[in-house]
Design an enzyme around this catalytic site. Sequence first.
Site, PDB file in Angstrom:
ATOM      1  CD  GLU A 188     -54.921  -2.353  15.216  1.00  0.00           C
ATOM      2  OE1 GLU A 188     -54.352  -3.383  15.615  1.00  0.00           O
ATOM      3  OE2 GLU A 188     -55.359  -1.468  15.992  1.00  0.00           O
ATOM      4  CG  ASP A 235     -49.489  -1.761  16.191  1.00  0.00           C
ATOM      5  OD1 ASP A 235     -49.579  -0.714  16.858  1.00  0.00           O
ATOM      6  OD2 ASP A 235     -50.455  -2.482  15.909  1.00  0.00           O
TER       7      ASP A 235
END
Length: 394
Positions: A188, A235
């Site tokens: 990511e 997140d």
Amino acid sequence: MMLLTSPLLWLAAVPSLVHAYSALSDDTLKNLPRGGDDFDIHKGKILAPILRTRVSGTPGNAAVLKHFVDFFTNSLPEWKLEFHNSTSTTPTSNGKQIPFVNLIATRDPPGSQVGEVGRLTLVAHYDSKLTPKGFIGAIDSAAPCAMLLQTARSIDKALTKKWEAMAAEGTMDLDDQKGVQILLLDGEEAFKSWTHTDSLYGARALAEEWEFAFHPTASTYRTPLDSISLFVLLDLLGSKGSKIPSYFKTTHWAYKHLGAIETRLRKLGEFKSSPNYPVKVAKRKNKKPRGEPRFLTDADKPEDKIYFMGGAIEDDHLPFMARGVEILHMIPSSFPDVWHNLNDDGEHLDMDTVEDWTRLVTAFAAEWMELEGFFEAKKAERGEYVGKTEFEIP
């Protein structure tokens, strides 16, 4: 992830399908596991092994992936594990191909065939940023990964019990059944600076492959992407006081369900980060309830009062959203102060907040999978309120 200064609205063109959804009882909510010692940042069996540098393509990254595999293999053998492998050069790799490995853990009803079952998909990335050197990434995203492991463990036996009961009663209708899937995504983080090509390596590769991985012709769901009923991305969770807005109008209904669970857990005195948590109240001279904060700040707002800023934050959901997948993004709109600096380590996690988020996600998954009545009865270890128990939640 990257916060855009000029947000683009990524709104789906069609409304969400209505999903069956069954609330948990108060007793079940009270007895959901918290994580406890397994979330100890030094010795915890779930969280501690993730709190290390884990840049994609490095031994640290491979060690964390092995931790995930060992966890499912040893604790949750009914979950099917798959690896999705890809490679790419990066701005710092000098032309070398860097490997990215996504782990896909799936629990479907017994007897289901490929393409028959829609899934709740819970997602976090497990890689850490290359710079600054020694960066751990506790909120980003070791703690979210640990939350998902705990969620899987918490609902596993209830899933088995439900499906066994349905099989015994002859009520197992796969047309109405759902599975649950956990994606632990690699790559990511940007290696140099965030761009559309230097970020989301694992997510981009997986979404692209799943778009054309067609199921058998007569399947209910055409591709693995079609099988995703809701993509819930966690997140930057684990800092005290973070607030999560509702980003997408088409999944605001799911956000409201999550907000309703939060409200119930707070009123039941089950949120350790709350100023009204029983143990905290007992220690205060003034037992009067204090103002109750909330994580999900848009849960009770009219939709015309909400600015749905989906797309304002670039994250692992983007490649899936671009292909029509419905997204529920659990990320603070104002990033925590520790974001992308060396203070984002285990010592700077607010563990009460980590445990509260874990129970919230677990409860949401349990309600989605309609598991009320299938959990083992167990008395929760908690204090009792002293004085009044009612307070206002803004």
